[in-house]
Write an enzyme that holds these catalytic residues in place. Structure first.
Site, mmCIF file in Angstrom:
data_model
loop_
_atom_site.group_PDB
_atom_site.id
_atom_site.type_symbol
_atom_site.label_atom_id
_atom_site.label_comp_id
_atom_site.label_asym_id
_atom_site.label_seq_id
_atom_site.Cartn_x
_atom_site.Cartn_y
_atom_site.Cartn_z
ATOM 1 N N ASP A 87 0.832 -1.280 0.030
ATOM 2 C CA ASP A 87 -0.247 -0.363 0.103
ATOM 3 C C ASP A 87 1.091 1.039 0.262
ATOM 4 O O ASP A 87 2.228 0.921 0.244
ATOM 5 C CB ASP A 87 -1.120 -0.153 1.826
ATOM 6 C CG ASP A 87 -0.162 -0.099 2.453
ATOM 7 O OD1 ASP A 87 0.791 -0.676 2.602
ATOM 8 O OD2 ASP A 87 -0.563 1.015 3.244
ATOM 9 N N ASP A 118 8.807 3.403 -1.118
ATOM 10 C CA ASP A 118 7.744 3.606 0.075
ATOM 11 C C ASP A 118 6.417 2.472 -0.052
ATOM 12 O O ASP A 118 5.566 3.209 -0.295
ATOM 13 C CB ASP A 118 7.786 4.748 0.778
ATOM 14 C CG ASP A 118 7.349 4.606 2.459
ATOM 15 O OD1 ASP A 118 6.686 3.534 2.654
ATOM 16 O OD2 ASP A 118 6.541 5.100 3.163
ATOM 17 N N GLU A 152 0.009 -0.413 6.053
ATOM 18 C CA GLU A 152 1.624 0.034 6.721
ATOM 19 C C GLU A 152 0.301 1.076 6.505
ATOM 20 O O GLU A 152 0.826 1.635 8.126
ATOM 21 C CB GLU A 152 2.340 -0.636 6.204
ATOM 22 C CG GLU A 152 3.766 -0.478 7.072
ATOM 23 C CD GLU A 152 3.959 1.192 6.930
ATOM 24 O OE1 GLU A 152 4.672 1.494 7.971
ATOM 25 O OE2 GLU A 152 3.915 2.012 6.122
HETATM 26 N N1 BES Z 1 8.708 3.593 5.587
HETATM 27 C C1 BES Z 1 7.942 3.909 6.615
HETATM 28 C C2 BES Z 1 8.517 5.091 7.808
HETATM 29 C C3 BES Z 1 9.984 4.554 7.604
HETATM 30 C C4 BES Z 1 10.281 5.594 7.133
HETATM 31 C C5 BES Z 1 11.929 4.376 8.074
HETATM 32 C C6 BES Z 1 11.129 6.807 6.617
HETATM 33 C C7 BES Z 1 13.079 5.389 7.551
HETATM 34 C C8 BES Z 1 12.678 6.368 6.875
HETATM 35 C C9 BES Z 1 6.311 3.703 6.720
HETATM 36 O O1 BES Z 1 6.556 3.435 5.675
HETATM 37 C C10 BES Z 1 5.680 4.201 7.154
HETATM 38 O O2 BES Z 1 5.607 6.015 6.983
HETATM 39 N N2 BES Z 1 5.431 4.732 8.401
HETATM 40 C C11 BES Z 1 4.209 5.368 8.831
HETATM 41 C C12 BES Z 1 3.779 4.324 9.980
HETATM 42 C C13 BES Z 1 2.077 4.782 10.633
HETATM 43 C C14 BES Z 1 0.904 5.525 9.691
HETATM 44 C C15 BES Z 1 1.895 3.350 11.465
HETATM 45 C C16 BES Z 1 5.068 6.815 9.916
HETATM 46 O O3 BES Z 1 5.681 6.503 10.101
HETATM 47 O O4 BES Z 1 4.111 7.545 9.657
HETATM 48 MN MN MN Z 2 7.152 2.350 4.371
#
Ligand code: BES
Ligand code: MN
Length: 453
Positions: A87, A118, A152
């Site tokens: 997603d 991502d 996610e």
């Molecule tokens: N891939 C990201 C997390 C991330 C971003 C890790 C940049 C390292 C560097 C992940 O898909 C994400 O954005 N997660 C969300 C989680 C939330 C919606 C529960 C976040 O961190 O905002």
């Molecule tokens: Mn991600």
């Protein structure tokens, strides 16, 4: 590995074309208008897993489907659980994209599209490395399982339920996730810690409709003023968060870790220049990397209320809304933060307004063992794939399932990010370097070799 390497380089172009096909599918999990596209992306990933030589199935959930794949024909070898997500975040603001978000475009060595880094592009490296092994050597040095989910970006709630109900099916020795970033171009990294998150929304309801601010203003609470006042109370001028008991239990950084962070190259002026900001702001007494990786935050993600159209309009608005999230660090309890924030807002809310509080989702922070044999294997694999040994970093973003793996499956996760924080994830013009795509795929292929028997 020679055979695998040759296969991967012979199929490099095909792999990019296939990634483009996946990137064309607008699998926006947050937007219910895209449910069928999310389903389509799941089917695409399932088919790819099957073509790579794995058993693969789609598992329906109360929300978006999970793709589960496996190749477990190596008794006695460790079992690795690969996690990724198909997603993506909504692409807005659309007019800031140079080329449309779901029409992948290759420019100066990067592929541009929503989800490029991502996480479609990064996740895909593991499917392709497994294919490399299975289509040449005919087997893998390890057992692998894949969980590729579609929620996610909206908190992974249904995934947690799936894992809870399928612990045997998901059982493994270690998890692998490529959904983070390298430290910098030319500096690959292993991420050993992530912040957690608490995500919520506040609605303030005032009069039953917008009112003339001359006739009624001054006699009742204005929801937008009140919301701004409440938000103003969340952080003091020194960057300390004022939610009661917010810092309870927060694990301080060790001197060792502070030194390790300080030894990473970091140019504040360059950092600020890239962001278009003239000064840093954050909790007093901490460096920028410490603030980003190991200190908790409270951010308003969006605020809506009243008249925002052209020209003036004199009203007391009926309603105001704010979306708020806190990043959490080890030993902070998400449920406590939710409760404390809600009561803080209620206690400080001016009279006459109705406060509605909605908790969206959350997950705890994680820190993994830096010295496990799995970490050692990952270091070797990355050095072979990228030609440079990785640095050890933490990350401020969150990946909810990593805490779930620890809690329910009792395993650590190897966070092997192939992207860059400058890849515009969650922003317009998201991209992923084609070189990183190859290097990541190669590192993944080496990882199976290093972890295997
Ligand atoms: N891939 C990201 C997390 C991330 C971003 C890790 C940049 C390292 C560097 C992940 O898909 C994400 O954005 N997660 C969300 C989680 C939330 C919606 C529960 C976040 O961190 O905002
Ligand atoms: Mn991600």
């Amino acid at each position: 590995m020679e055979l695998v390497k040759k296969y991967l380089s012979d199929h490099a172009e095909r792999n990019v074309e296939e990634l483009k096909d996946l990137l064309r599918i607008p699998s926006i999990s947050a937007d219910s208008n895209y449910i069928s596209s999310v389903q389509e992306a799941a089917e695409f990933v399932c088919k790819q897993l099957a073509e790579s030589g794995c058993d693969a199935e789609i598992v329906e959930t109360a929300g978006h489907p999970i793709v589960f794949g496996s190749w477990t024909k190596k008794p006695g070898a460790p079992t690795v659980l690969v996690y990724g997500h198909y997603d993506v975040q909504p692409p807005d603001p659309l007019d800031e994209w140079v080329t449309p978000p779901f029409e992948p475009d290759v420019r100066d060595g990067n592929i541009y599209a929503r989800g490029a880094t991502d996480d479609k592009g990064q996740m895909y490296t593991h499917i392709k490395s497994v294919q490399g092994w299975l289509q040449t050597v005919g087997e893998l040095p390890v057992n692998v399982k894949f969980i590729i989910e579609g929620e996610e970006e909206v908190g992974s709630d249904n995934l947690d339920k799936f894992i809870e109900a399928n612990k045997e099916k998901c059982a493994c020795d270690v998890a692998v996730v490529s959904d983070t970033s390298q430290y910098a171009p030319g500096m690959p990294a292993i991420t050993y810690g992530l912040r957690g998150i608490m995500c919520c929304e506040v609605n303030l309801h005032g009069p039953n409709q917008d009112l003339h601010s001359g006739v009624f203003g001054g006699s009742i609470a204005n929801p937008v003023n009140a919301l701004a006042m409440l938000i103003g109370k969340l952080i003091d001028t020194e960057g300390r968060i004022q939610i009661p008991n917010f810092y309870d239990g927060v694990l301080p950084l060790t001197e060792e870790e502070r030194t390790a962070f300080a030894n990473l190259p970091f140019e504040e002026s360059e950092y600020l220049g890239n962001l278009g900001v003239s000064a840093t702001f954050g909790e007093e007494g901490f460096t920028t990397l410490e603030r980003r990786w190991a200190r908790p935050t409270c951010d308003v993600n969006g605020i809506v209320g009243g008249y925002t159209g052209e020209g003036p309009k004199t009203i007391v608005p009926a309603k105001a809304t704010a979306k708020i999230s806190c990043r959490l660090v080890p030993n902070q309890q998400e449920s406590n933060v939710v409760q404390n924030l809600e009561s803080f807002l209620r206690e400080n809310c001016p009279p006459g307004l109705k406060l509605e509080f909605k908790h969206w989702h959350g997950c705890p922070a994680v820190v993994c063992d830096m010295n496990s044999p799995y970490m050692q294997a990952a270091k070797v694999a990355i050095e072979k794939g990228f030609g440079t040994a990785p640095v050890m970093i933490r990350e401020g973003g969150s990946i909810p399932v990593v805490g779930t793996f620890k809690e329910l499956l009792d395993v650590d996760t190897l966070l092997l990010g192939w992207g860059q924080n400058t890849d515009n994830l969650h922003s317009p013009n998201e991209k992923f370097s084609l070189e990183a795509f190859q290097q990541g795929t190669l590192s993944s292929a080496w990882l199976w070799n290093e972890l295997g028997v």
